[in-house]
Design a protein around this motif. Sequence first.
Motif, PDB file in Angstrom:
ATOM      1  N   THR A 293       0.918  -1.320   0.060  1.00 22.67           N
ATOM      2  CA  THR A 293      -0.101  -0.021   0.099  1.00 22.67           C
ATOM      3  C   THR A 293       0.957   1.278  -0.010  1.00 22.67           C
ATOM      4  O   THR A 293       2.098   1.084   0.500  1.00 22.67           O
ATOM      5  CB  THR A 293      -1.214   0.003   1.255  1.00 22.67           C
ATOM      6  N   THR A 294       0.381   2.437  -0.514  1.00 19.27           N
ATOM      7  CA  THR A 294       1.026   3.601  -0.200  1.00 19.27           C
ATOM      8  C   THR A 294       0.418   4.494   0.550  1.00 19.27           C
ATOM      9  O   THR A 294       0.831   5.744   0.893  1.00 19.27           O
ATOM     10  CB  THR A 294       0.924   4.510  -1.852  1.00 19.27           C
ATOM     11  N   ASP A 295      -0.528   4.065   1.434  1.00 18.36           N
ATOM     12  CA  ASP A 295      -1.145   4.491   2.579  1.00 18.36           C
ATOM     13  C   ASP A 295      -0.287   4.348   3.988  1.00 18.36           C
ATOM     14  O   ASP A 295       0.479   3.213   4.564  1.00 18.36           O
ATOM     15  CB  ASP A 295      -2.439   4.032   2.870  1.00 18.36           C
ATOM     16  N   PHE A 296       0.130   5.494   4.361  1.00 20.23           N
ATOM     17  CA  PHE A 296       1.086   5.464   5.636  1.00 20.23           C
ATOM     18  C   PHE A 296      -0.106   5.004   7.005  1.00 20.23           C
ATOM     19  O   PHE A 296      -1.002   5.232   7.176  1.00 20.23           O
ATOM     20  CB  PHE A 296       1.395   7.166   6.003  1.00 20.23           C
ATOM     21  N   GLY A 297       0.842   4.318   7.826  1.00 16.47           N
ATOM     22  CA  GLY A 297      -0.011   3.786   8.849  1.00 16.47           C
ATOM     23  C   GLY A 297       0.770   2.517   9.713  1.00 16.47           C
ATOM     24  O   GLY A 297       1.673   1.970   9.382  1.00 16.47           O
ATOM     25  N   ILE A 298       0.353   2.214  10.459  1.00 18.77           N
ATOM     26  CA  ILE A 298       0.810   0.944  11.361  1.00 18.77           C
ATOM     27  C   ILE A 298      -0.048  -0.017  11.370  1.00 18.77           C
ATOM     28  O   ILE A 298      -1.104  -0.078  11.741  1.00 18.77           O
ATOM     29  CB  ILE A 298       0.908   1.388  12.925  1.00 18.77           C
ATOM     30  N   ASN A 299       0.733  -1.340  11.033  1.00 24.46           N
ATOM     31  CA  ASN A 299       0.146  -2.689  10.949  1.00 24.46           C
ATOM     32  C   ASN A 299       0.061  -3.184  12.432  1.00 24.46           C
ATOM     33  O   ASN A 299       1.027  -3.631  12.821  1.00 24.46           O
ATOM     34  CB  ASN A 299       0.686  -3.563   9.887  1.00 24.46           C
ATOM     35  N   PRO A 300      -1.059  -3.546  12.974  1.00 26.19           N
ATOM     36  CA  PRO A 300      -1.141  -3.999  14.193  1.00 26.19           C
ATOM     37  C   PRO A 300      -0.640  -5.345  14.246  1.00 26.19           C
ATOM     38  O   PRO A 300       0.182  -5.647  15.343  1.00 26.19           O
ATOM     39  CB  PRO A 300      -2.694  -4.014  14.875  1.00 26.19           C
ATOM     40  N   LYS A 301      -0.638  -6.022  13.254  1.00 21.66           N
ATOM     41  CA  LYS A 301      -0.453  -7.476  13.383  1.00 21.66           C
ATOM     42  C   LYS A 301       1.388  -7.477  13.253  1.00 21.66           C
ATOM     43  O   LYS A 301       1.895  -8.168  14.091  1.00 21.66           O
ATOM     44  CB  LYS A 301      -0.740  -8.359  11.888  1.00 21.66           C
ATOM     45  N   ILE A 302       1.961  -6.606  12.520  1.00 26.51           N
ATOM     46  CA  ILE A 302       3.288  -6.491  12.417  1.00 26.51           C
ATOM     47  C   ILE A 302       3.968  -6.010  13.667  1.00 26.51           C
ATOM     48  O   ILE A 302       4.785  -6.444  14.346  1.00 26.51           O
ATOM     49  CB  ILE A 302       3.827  -5.697  11.262  1.00 26.51           C
ATOM     50  N   ARG A 303       3.146  -4.836  14.135  1.00 29.49           N
ATOM     51  CA  ARG A 303       3.576  -4.342  15.537  1.00 29.49           C
ATOM     52  C   ARG A 303       3.560  -5.282  16.840  1.00 29.49           C
ATOM     53  O   ARG A 303       4.652  -5.215  17.364  1.00 29.49           O
ATOM     54  CB  ARG A 303       2.550  -3.200  15.850  1.00 29.49           C
ATOM     55  N   SER A 304       2.683  -6.153  16.788  1.00 28.85           N
ATOM     56  CA  SER A 304       2.599  -7.224  17.827  1.00 28.85           C
ATOM     57  C   SER A 304       3.793  -8.122  17.705  1.00 28.85           C
ATOM     58  O   SER A 304       4.561  -8.682  18.588  1.00 28.85           O
ATOM     59  CB  SER A 304       1.183  -8.093  17.735  1.00 28.85           C
ATOM     60  N   TYR A 305       4.072  -8.356  16.328  1.00 23.01           N
ATOM     61  CA  TYR A 305       5.170  -9.510  15.985  1.00 23.01           C
ATOM     62  C   TYR A 305       6.493  -8.676  16.602  1.00 23.01           C
ATOM     63  O   TYR A 305       7.327  -9.368  17.122  1.00 23.01           O
ATOM     64  CB  TYR A 305       5.118  -9.728  14.532  1.00 23.01           C
ATOM     65  N   LEU A 306       6.684  -7.562  16.209  1.00 27.36           N
ATOM     66  CA  LEU A 306       8.078  -6.958  16.395  1.00 27.36           C
ATOM     67  C   LEU A 306       8.282  -6.776  18.053  1.00 27.36           C
ATOM     68  O   LEU A 306       9.333  -6.909  18.484  1.00 27.36           O
ATOM     69  CB  LEU A 306       7.998  -5.565  15.771  1.00 27.36           C
ATOM     70  N   LEU A 307       7.149  -6.540  18.553  1.00 24.75           N
ATOM     71  CA  LEU A 307       7.224  -6.501  20.261  1.00 24.75           C
ATOM     72  C   LEU A 307       7.494  -7.830  20.753  1.00 24.75           C
ATOM     73  O   LEU A 307       8.321  -7.880  21.681  1.00 24.75           O
ATOM     74  CB  LEU A 307       5.952  -5.784  20.857  1.00 24.75           C
ATOM     75  N   GLU A 308       7.082  -8.709  20.117  1.00 25.86           N
ATOM     76  CA  GLU A 308       7.280 -10.348  20.619  1.00 25.86           C
ATOM     77  C   GLU A 308       8.772 -10.575  20.449  1.00 25.86           C
ATOM     78  O   GLU A 308       9.598 -11.206  21.243  1.00 25.86           O
ATOM     79  CB  GLU A 308       6.164 -11.251  19.907  1.00 25.86           C
ATOM     80  N   LEU A 309       9.414 -10.038  19.352  1.00 29.20           N
ATOM     81  CA  LEU A 309      10.867 -10.312  19.176  1.00 29.20           C
ATOM     82  C   LEU A 309      11.488  -9.618  20.052  1.00 29.20           C
ATOM     83  O   LEU A 309      12.638 -10.121  20.608  1.00 29.20           O
ATOM     84  CB  LEU A 309      11.113  -9.865  17.771  1.00 29.20           C
ATOM     85  N   VAL A 310      11.032  -8.364  20.589  1.00 29.13           N
ATOM     86  CA  VAL A 310      11.845  -7.665  21.777  1.00 29.13           C
ATOM     87  C   VAL A 310      11.986  -8.592  22.817  1.00 29.13           C
ATOM     88  O   VAL A 310      12.963  -8.582  23.532  1.00 29.13           O
ATOM     89  CB  VAL A 310      11.159  -6.278  21.915  1.00 29.13           C
ATOM     90  N   GLU A 311      10.858  -9.090  23.389  1.00 30.54           N
ATOM     91  CA  GLU A 311      10.720  -9.774  24.685  1.00 30.54           C
ATOM     92  C   GLU A 311      11.269 -11.147  24.637  1.00 30.54           C
ATOM     93  O   GLU A 311      11.475 -11.667  25.617  1.00 30.54           O
ATOM     94  CB  GLU A 311       9.164  -9.899  25.154  1.00 30.54           C
ATOM     95  N   GLU A 312      11.215 -11.756  23.430  1.00 28.97           N
ATOM     96  CA  GLU A 312      11.884 -13.167  23.272  1.00 28.97           C
ATOM     97  C   GLU A 312      13.023 -13.297  22.737  1.00 28.97           C
ATOM     98  O   GLU A 312      13.897 -14.379  23.300  1.00 28.97           O
ATOM     99  CB  GLU A 312      10.831 -13.943  22.564  1.00 28.97           C
ATOM    100  N   VAL A 313      13.536 -12.384  21.788  1.00 23.74           N
ATOM    101  CA  VAL A 313      14.688 -12.539  21.218  1.00 23.74           C
ATOM    102  C   VAL A 313      15.771 -11.396  21.721  1.00 23.74           C
ATOM    103  O   VAL A 313      16.899 -11.855  21.837  1.00 23.74           O
ATOM    104  CB  VAL A 313      14.599 -12.545  19.796  1.00 23.74           C
ATOM    105  N   ILE A 314      15.376 -10.136  21.487  1.00 18.76           N
ATOM    106  CA  ILE A 314      16.600  -9.204  21.521  1.00 18.76           C
ATOM    107  C   ILE A 314      16.967  -8.851  23.181  1.00 18.76           C
ATOM    108  O   ILE A 314      17.879  -8.861  23.481  1.00 18.76           O
ATOM    109  CB  ILE A 314      15.932  -7.862  20.938  1.00 18.76           C
TER     110      ILE A 314
END
Length: 375
Positions: A293-314
């Motif tokens: 898409t060319t629409d700016f915004g935050i994808n909640p599915k991806i946001r959740s995935y990245l935050l999970e990586l912070v807590e589990e991996v990084i």
Amino acid sequence: MLSYWEREHLIKYDLIVIGAGIVGLSTAIQYKRKYPSKSVLILERGILPSGASTKNAGFACFGSLTEILDDLESMSESEVLQLVERRYLGLQAIRKEIGDTALKYVASGGFELISDQQLPVLNHLDAINGLLHKVFKQDVFKITHDVKHFGFGPAVKVVVHNSLEGELDTGAFVQSLWSTCLSLQIKILTGAVVEEIDLEEKLVKVKNYPVSTAIGFNARQLAICTNAFTSKLLPDLQITPGRGMVMVTEQVPGGIPWKGSFHYDKGYVYFRQVSGRLLLGGGRNVDFEGEMTTDFGINPKIRSYLLELVEEVIFPGKKLEVSMEWSGIMAFGANKKPLIQSVCPGVGIAVRLGGMGVALGWQVASELLIHLEQG
């Protein structure tokens, strides 16, 4: 309705560049240096660059091990080697042009996290090093088995180190390009929304406020550097938009025990530290379709995935608060080769940089000028 003065001095140029991102600014600068007596205008629809030039993560990288292996699925070895070389040469060019101090460049190295499932990729490391040796004359990737000092989660078994990569300040990069444009008397008009292009007449029609009649800017040559948004001007081109999100956390309690540019999951996830905060982005592969898409915004599915990586991996077991988040719009094709070509005599495009605008931008601009001259 234009005045006599506007018609005489403000709407006719030798070169009009559409798009004031890294590629557009670099194109204008290199053209003006080659032809100092010629006039150049850059048109940008946003107040700030609209795509990803000021919204990326500031990685000075040319491709992780797994990313290069993934590229080999859709390109030949020679094509991949050429692409990596273009990225590397592009990074060296901006460091020489702008300077490490102005870029705030740090040669902190690149690191890729390899999980259990990805361990088989290490079987290809020697072959990839052998391929890249033609460009770098040394081994690019080296395995680091002792990963405890990074503090990553147990899923990370190996870290692959690349000493030739680094990080820079994206805002400082673009600010330097702006300053150079100013010194060369290149005009930049922001808030200039291009509605239509007459390729034969080299006429660019731009929305005009407060009146409804568009302003037509004329040029001898046109350079279209609008990346994912190019489809709105030239709909027949094969360009797929790809939105990417980036977030920055609050200060990490206890500090961050590592420095460098980190890659994960074939390069789709990337992170680094910025002033004691974690900068984390990517994850587009979690929802490819949703991010086309060319629409700016935050994808909640991806946001959740990245935050999970912070807590589990990084930072295992740590819950970090997000201070800010944003998205940028990239452009992709069937493979990651940029699309640089003449559309018609005097009109060229340089778009579809595959998320590597920092590395490719200056180099792509050089190639675009060749097409303009040949056209």
